[in-house]
Design an enzyme around this catalytic site. Structure first.
Site, mmCIF file in Angstrom:
data_model
loop_
_atom_site.group_PDB
_atom_site.id
_atom_site.type_symbol
_atom_site.label_atom_id
_atom_site.label_comp_id
_atom_site.label_asym_id
_atom_site.label_seq_id
_atom_site.Cartn_x
_atom_site.Cartn_y
_atom_site.Cartn_z
ATOM 1 N N GLY A 210 0.833 -1.200 0.000
ATOM 2 C CA GLY A 210 0.000 0.000 0.000
ATOM 3 C C GLY A 210 0.863 1.243 0.000
ATOM 4 O O GLY A 210 2.065 1.161 -0.227
ATOM 5 N N ASN A 211 0.248 2.378 0.230
ATOM 6 C CA ASN A 211 1.022 3.611 0.332
ATOM 7 C C ASN A 211 0.351 4.527 1.352
ATOM 8 O O ASN A 211 -0.693 4.185 1.906
ATOM 9 C CB ASN A 211 1.181 4.285 -1.035
ATOM 10 C CG ASN A 211 -0.148 4.646 -1.654
ATOM 11 O OD1 ASN A 211 -0.863 5.507 -1.161
ATOM 12 N ND2 ASN A 211 -0.509 3.948 -2.726
ATOM 13 N N ARG A 212 0.950 5.668 1.611
ATOM 14 C CA ARG A 212 0.509 6.490 2.738
ATOM 15 C C ARG A 212 -0.603 7.476 2.386
ATOM 16 O O ARG A 212 -0.954 8.330 3.197
ATOM 17 C CB ARG A 212 1.710 7.243 3.322
ATOM 18 C CG ARG A 212 2.736 6.274 3.890
ATOM 19 C CD ARG A 212 3.905 7.014 4.464
ATOM 20 N NE ARG A 212 3.500 7.903 5.541
ATOM 21 C CZ ARG A 212 4.233 8.916 5.974
ATOM 22 N NH1 ARG A 212 5.378 9.176 5.408
ATOM 23 N NH2 ARG A 212 3.794 9.667 6.961
#
Ligand code: CTP
Length: 399
Positions: A210-212
């Site tokens: 995922g990412n932030r």
């Protein structure tokens, strides 16, 4: 500034909020509901402010305090905001001085809810919050922690320091709003497609890449377009609250997002690709959980489809907006993306700065138009940056 206090145990923190606000130089007028008086002694507030604490519409020397208070305020902060107060505000009731002040004011409002988990999660409260946020009310959502009566869960009011910081942010960034975006520019009849959030690419049934990205910017853009009268579809990979009055499609992966976006592209006038789409995904998803005892797995990745580039290729009359989150050479990198992806506008933001990156409520952005124009948007709340972006695009559609 008005500090509204309704009746919850978290009202014991109101005195600290008041002191902290005063330390920032704010002139604070406390307005306490009848129930609030049971939790915080008006005498404490009176000695700190030198003002009489009002609750009722009827026993004040000022014949019309409910309108004069709201008209003079630069911000109405309600902490704690109980489920009852939130419901009354949503319904437009003016049954006591605090509710009447909220109704008779155009000042920005910040609600800091505090209540038991069941009350917070009840569809009635959630719907009230959605509606109020749709009207532009700021909500500092409760945190998880210990609640009255020894229960644990979500519903605990945020800490005074955080509340005061948020109030200051609103005060700071509320003034440029009118300069940033003309609220009168409408979008009736415009079909808007917005993507938001960070996609999740599965490694196995429990793990993902995922990412932030929080999705806040995309959700704020969707809310703003809807507020201006557009018909909005939001394709989101974020768990963040979605704005009222729009169609929401939830997705997880880049592939799912691509499918939903492409199937709606022909019926859209504007697309805002605010999602942080993963650039790579595992080539294979393990069918069952990879056990630790099997050792660290070697992940083989493959590229995901570039949705925005595909829209750039396929676009007819649609206006396509991309986003570029950069850590270095902001303008050069964003400009290269604008050209490579053949889009109309790119919103570039520096995610390495503490006040304009992921997870925070503020942002600053640079708008780069295909014709070469460049506009800097100053530090403001994401909702205000969203308002400016949507307003500029609405203007471009009119031209
Ligand atoms: N985007 C997309 N599909 C992808 C990757 C990105 O549609 N697979 C969109 C994003 O929604 C955003 C824009 O492209 O609007 C910029 O994304 P970014 O990841 O910064 O662009 P890249 O081309 O991947 O550039 P780089 O990773 O080299 O910075």
């Amino acid at each position: 500034m008005i500090l509204g206090i309704s009746g919850g145990i978290a009202a014991y923190k109101s005195v600290e909020i008041l002191r902290r606000l005063q330390r920032t130089g704010a002139d604070v007028v406390p307005v306490v509901t009848e129930a609030g008086r049971k939790f915080v002694a008006p005498m404490a507030l009176e000695s700190l402010t030198g003002r009489r604490v009002s609750s009722s519409l009827w026993n004040d020397t000022d014949p019309i305090p409910h309108t004069s208070l709201g008209q003079r305020a630069d911000l109405i902060l309600v902490a704690p905001a109980t489920a009852d107060l939130i419901a009354r505000y949503r319904a437009g009731l003016a049954s006591d001085l605090l509710a009447a002040t909220l109704l008779a004011s155009r000042a920005p409002v910040l609600l800091c809810p505090a209540m038991h988990t069941e009350m917070w999660e009840h569809p009635a409260t959630q719907e009230n919050i959605d509606v109020l946020q749709g009207r532009g009310v700021h909500v500092l959502e409760p945190a998880e922690g210990s609640l009255a009566g020894g229960d644990m869960g979500i519903g605990r009011m945020r800490e005074p320091a955080e509340i005061v910081e948020k109030a200051q942010q609103i005060l700071l960034s509320d003034s440029p709003l009118t300069d940033l975006a003309d609220a009168a520019r409408r979008m009736e009849g415009v079909r808007v497609l917005v993507t938001a959030g960070g996609t999740r690419e599965s490694i196995d049934p429990v793990r993902f890449i995922g990412n932030r990205s929080s999705g806040k910017m995309g959700h704020a853009i969707a809310a703003e377009a809807a507020r201006r009268g557009a018909a909005v579809v939001l394709v989101t990979a974020s768990d963040a609250r979605t704005p009222a009055g729009i169609e929401v499609i939830r997705v997880q992966t880049a592939a799912e997002m691509e499918k939903e976006v492409l199937s709606r592209f022909a019926d859209s006038d504007v697309v805002f690709m605010a999602a942080a789409v993963a650039d790579f995904r595992p080539r294979v998803e393990a069918g069952s959980k990879i056990k630790k005892s099997d050792g660290p797995p070697l992940l083989e990745l493959e590229p995901t489809p570039d949705i925005l580039a595909r829209l750039g290729e396929e676009k007819a009359s649609q206006f396509v907006v991309g986003f570029a989150a950069e850590t270095d050479d902001l303008v050069e990198n964003a400009k290269a993306k604008l050209e490579r992806k053949k889009i109309d506008l790119i919103v570039a933001n520096d995610v390495s700065a503490a006040d304009s990156g992921f997870e925070v409520d503020t942002n600053r952005a640079v708008l780069l138009w295909r014709a070469g124009e460049v506009e800097d948007l100053p530090l403001a709340l994401k909702s205000e940056i969203a308002a400016a972006i949507v307003e500029r695009v609405a203007g471009a559609l009119e031209d």
